[in-house]
Every structure is written in C-alpha cells, then in structure tokens.
Design a protein around this motif. Structure first.
Motif, short mmCIF file in Angstrom:
data_model
loop_
_atom_site.label_atom_id
_atom_site.label_comp_id
_atom_site.label_asym_id
_atom_site.label_seq_id
_atom_site.Cartn_x
_atom_site.Cartn_y
_atom_site.Cartn_z
N GLY A 96 48.68 49.56 -7.42
CA GLY A 96 50.11 49.41 -8.30
C GLY A 96 51.15 50.93 -8.30
N TRP A 97 50.30 52.23 -7.43
CA TRP A 97 51.80 52.89 -7.20
C TRP A 97 52.33 51.94 -5.50
CZ3 TRP A 97 52.10 57.60 -9.01
CH2 TRP A 97 50.96 57.82 -9.89
N PRO A 98 53.80 52.79 -5.52
CA PRO A 98 54.59 52.17 -4.81
C PRO A 98 53.70 53.16 -3.08
CG PRO A 98 55.78 53.63 -6.16
CD PRO A 98 53.79 53.89 -6.68
N ASP A 99 53.75 52.61 -2.87
CA ASP A 99 53.64 51.87 -1.03
C ASP A 99 53.66 54.00 -0.24
OD1 ASP A 99 52.44 49.01 -0.38
OD2 ASP A 99 55.33 48.92 -0.76
N LEU A 100 54.95 54.19 -0.42
CA LEU A 100 54.91 55.50 -0.09
C LEU A 100 55.29 56.22 -1.12
CD1 LEU A 100 58.11 53.86 2.26
CD2 LEU A 100 55.39 53.35 2.67
N THR A 101 55.47 57.54 -0.71
CA THR A 101 55.30 58.83 -1.57
C THR A 101 56.55 59.97 -0.19
OG1 THR A 101 53.77 58.28 -2.67
CG2 THR A 101 54.28 60.97 -2.37
N LEU A 102 57.08 60.36 -0.83
CA LEU A 102 57.52 60.97 0.15
C LEU A 102 58.93 62.81 -0.13
CD1 LEU A 102 60.28 57.85 1.43
CD2 LEU A 102 58.49 58.95 2.63
N VAL A 103 58.90 63.37 0.83
CA VAL A 103 59.48 64.39 0.02
C VAL A 103 59.93 64.92 1.28
CG1 VAL A 103 58.61 67.21 -0.59
CG2 VAL A 103 57.02 65.13 -0.73
N LYS A 104 61.15 65.39 0.84
CA LYS A 104 62.12 66.26 1.66
C LYS A 104 63.67 67.00 0.72
CE LYS A 104 66.65 64.63 4.18
NZ LYS A 104 67.86 63.85 4.53
N ASN A 105 63.21 68.46 1.20
CA ASN A 105 63.66 69.71 0.38
C ASN A 105 63.73 69.66 -0.24
OD1 ASN A 105 65.62 69.66 2.71
ND2 ASN A 105 67.29 68.24 2.17
N ARG A 106 62.15 69.52 -1.02
CA ARG A 106 61.46 69.79 -2.35
C ARG A 106 62.17 68.44 -3.04
NH1 ARG A 106 60.13 75.70 -3.78
NH2 ARG A 106 59.12 76.04 -1.95
N GLU A 107 62.65 67.77 -2.75
CA GLU A 107 62.88 65.89 -3.74
C GLU A 107 61.46 64.94 -3.50
OE1 GLU A 107 67.34 67.15 -3.82
OE2 GLU A 107 66.53 64.83 -2.95
N VAL A 108 60.85 64.28 -4.41
CA VAL A 108 60.30 64.15 -4.15
C VAL A 108 60.73 62.12 -4.56
CG1 VAL A 108 57.76 63.41 -5.08
CG2 VAL A 108 58.29 65.49 -4.73
N LYS A 109 59.99 60.69 -4.00
CA LYS A 109 60.55 60.07 -4.04
C LYS A 109 60.09 59.19 -3.22
CE LYS A 109 64.79 58.99 -1.76
NZ LYS A 109 65.10 58.31 -0.77
N PHE A 110 59.50 57.90 -5.07
CA PHE A 110 58.30 56.65 -4.04
C PHE A 110 58.92 55.58 -4.39
CE2 PHE A 110 56.05 59.90 -7.28
CZ PHE A 110 54.84 59.94 -6.25
N VAL A 111 58.30 55.03 -3.18
CA VAL A 111 59.02 53.53 -2.81
C VAL A 111 58.31 52.16 -2.38
CG1 VAL A 111 60.53 52.50 -0.39
CG2 VAL A 111 60.55 55.76 -0.99
N GLU A 112 58.42 51.22 -3.11
CA GLU A 112 58.10 50.17 -3.01
C GLU A 112 58.69 48.96 -1.75
OE1 GLU A 112 55.07 47.64 -2.88
OE2 GLU A 112 55.27 48.96 -4.57
N VAL A 113 58.02 49.33 -1.09
CA VAL A 113 58.46 48.14 0.36
C VAL A 113 58.11 46.92 0.03
CG1 VAL A 113 58.28 48.43 2.63
CG2 VAL A 113 57.90 50.28 1.66
N LYS A 114 59.24 46.19 -0.09
CA LYS A 114 59.34 44.59 -0.25
C LYS A 114 59.75 43.09 1.36
CE LYS A 114 57.05 44.55 -4.24
NZ LYS A 114 55.68 44.18 -4.06
N THR A 115 59.35 43.36 1.38
CA THR A 115 60.05 41.85 2.69
C THR A 115 60.71 41.25 1.43
OG1 THR A 115 58.00 41.01 2.81
CG2 THR A 115 58.64 42.49 4.37
N THR A 116 59.02 39.38 1.36
CA THR A 116 59.88 38.38 0.30
C THR A 116 60.05 38.09 -1.07
OG1 THR A 116 57.98 36.98 1.24
CG2 THR A 116 60.28 36.97 2.79
N ASP A 117 58.43 39.01 -1.05
CA ASP A 117 58.10 39.29 -2.56
C ASP A 117 59.13 39.94 -3.51
OD1 ASP A 117 57.25 41.43 -1.58
OD2 ASP A 117 55.06 41.43 -2.28
N LYS A 118 58.39 39.73 -4.39
CA LYS A 118 58.91 41.14 -5.90
C LYS A 118 58.02 42.08 -5.92
CE LYS A 118 58.35 36.88 -9.08
NZ LYS A 118 59.67 36.36 -10.00
N LEU A 119 58.51 43.17 -7.39
CA LEU A 119 57.21 43.54 -7.94
C LEU A 119 56.24 42.37 -8.61
CD1 LEU A 119 59.72 46.01 -9.18
CD2 LEU A 119 58.24 46.63 -7.78
N HIS A 120 54.95 43.63 -8.92
CA HIS A 120 53.79 42.77 -9.36
C HIS A 120 53.71 43.31 -10.78
CE1 HIS A 120 53.60 40.31 -6.11
NE2 HIS A 120 52.77 41.53 -5.74
#
Length: 263
Positions: A212-236
């Motif tokens: 269930g963890w988001p698809d992407l774990t990202l860092v920029k300028n010491r800021e962390v972002k978790f991003v779930e990527v969707k096309t046609t579906d929704k959150l499970h």
C-alpha cells in the motif's frame, strides 16, 4: 472481510458524506456494526471510513483524504510509475519508484548491523536480501534492540549498508531504481527519530504494512514527497490504510498523480 451488499456500500458512502443516517434498514446497520464499520452512534469507525473511501471515485477519495491530485498527459500507459518518476526527475527530484521498497530498504540499512548479529543463519547476506517484513516478524522479541541500533548507526555505516544491500541482484530485481544518492538525500531530509517511529509502527504488523505504499518516494531540497501514480483506477484499501497509519509519523507530502493519455 466478506463483500458488502449494494445497500451496505451505499450506506457507508451516505455516512461518509454525512447524509441521512436513517435512510437504511436496521438489518443493514446491524450488519455493518458486526463488521466493525459503523459504531452505535451510526458513525463510521476508522475501518468504516477506509472502506467507504475505497468505494468512491479517485477525485472524491483525494478530497476526503486531503490529498493533492495532479494530472499530466502521456502518450501511453506503458510503465506508468517509471514515466511519472522521469517526469519528477525533470523537476530536479531525487527518488525511487519501487513503492514501499524505498523506505523499507532504508530501514533495513539503518538496522543491518543488528539484523546481521541476530540473523538465524549467521549470514550477513541473508540479512541483506531477506525481506524486512520477514526479519521483523521472526525478530519481534528483539524489537527494542533493533530500534536502538537504528539510532546508533552512523551516516557512513548507513550509506555503506545501503550500497551493500542494493548490490545484490535480488534487490535490484524486486526494488528497481534504488541508489545510494537517493538514500543519502533521504537521510539528510528526515530526522533519525522519524525512521525509528516508522520502524516501530512497522513492527506492529510487518506483513500488513508492507503493501500500500505510494509508488514514488521523492526528495527535493530536503523535502520528502510520496506520490501514488494512477491511470484509470483509484486508491485501494491498503493504500488508504498506509496513508492513515504513516502520514502522521513522516513529515512528507502525500499526493496522487494521474496520468492521462494525450489526444
């Protein structure tokens, strides 16, 4: 949990949207109470809230979960996670596109020396490649030792451990895209006490919280972002659960990126 009937699903959505609580039969209400989805005051329990959110469209899910929903156009839906990751890389983000593999490998690297010491097979290689959920399950009685080790591991030890873990072909196969640079960026962006809190929470139910963890774990300028990527579906439901359980522990932005076919 058994599947819900159409009236049961509709009632949960009514409660989620704070509409008429008296519009459904007592049998429907009793059934939802038995499942732990509704309480005596006809309000959603935590499980009921998660189930109700699972039933509605993505845009409404994001509203109820207070998630930003962004959209970008792509030519195809081929490998959407990697496409989204490349888009964020173009925005100067560092990161990984292997769902929970990113944060779990970071935790493993922080605890690797202790996990090696406690390894059933006296094997550092096994401690490196065995899934963290399996190790946290078999070593549950050693939780305090493992959590303490996360606090004591130096930054250099962590980076060396991370490099060692991702050098194995097995790790590269199951968790593609992990780099030492990403691990370094994440370590600089998140306080050590946060990793300890996440590990402690993960110990509660390792196999449940691995999904269930988001698809992407990202860092920029010491800021962390978790991003779930969707096309046609929704959150499970597992994704909603991870959000509810870990968002309060990790000082990061959680958001959804929907890919839309251009043209």
């Amino acid at each position: 949990m058994m599947s819900l009937s159409k009236p049961q699903r509709a009632f949960l959505i009514e409660l989620l949207n704070k509409r008429n609580k008296n519009s459904y039969s007592e049998s429907t209400l009793r059934s939802l109470k038995r499942r732990g989805l509704v309480n005596e005051s006809k309000s959603l329990t935590e499980s009921g809230f998660q189930k109700a959110v699972e039933l509605i469209p993505l845009e409404e899910q994001c509203q109820h979960l207070v998630l930003d929903l962004k959209k970008i156009e792509v030519e195809s839906f081929s490998n959407p996670e990697l496409q989204a990751f490349e888009w964020f890389k173009s925005k100067a983000c560092k990161g990984a596109y292997c769902e929970g593999g990113a944060i779990l490998t970071v935790l493993k690297a922080l605890a690797l020396n202790k996990l090696t010491e406690l390894n059933t097979f006296n094997s550092r290689e096994d401690a490196c490649i065995r899934f963290l959920e399996a190790q946290f399950t078999t070593l549950k009685e050693k939780k305090d030792e493992i959590l303490k080790s996360i606090a004591l591991t130096s930054d250099n030890e962590f980076l060396n451990n991370f490099s060692e873990i991702i050098s194995y072909a097995f790790t590269k196969e199951v968790y593609p895209g992990l780099t030492v640079d990403f691990a370094h960026q994440l370590l600089n962006a998140v306080e050590r006490r946060v990793f300890i809190l996440v590990a402690e929470k993960f110990f509660e139910s390792p196999y449940e919280y691995r999904n269930g963890w988001p698809d992407l774990t990202l860092v920029k300028n010491r800021e962390v972002k978790f991003v779930e990527v969707k096309t046609t579906d929704k959150l499970h439901q597992s994704q909603i659960q991870i959000l509810n359980q870990f968002r309060s522990l990790i000082p990061a932005r959680f958001e959804v990126l929907r890919l839309i076919k251009s043209g």
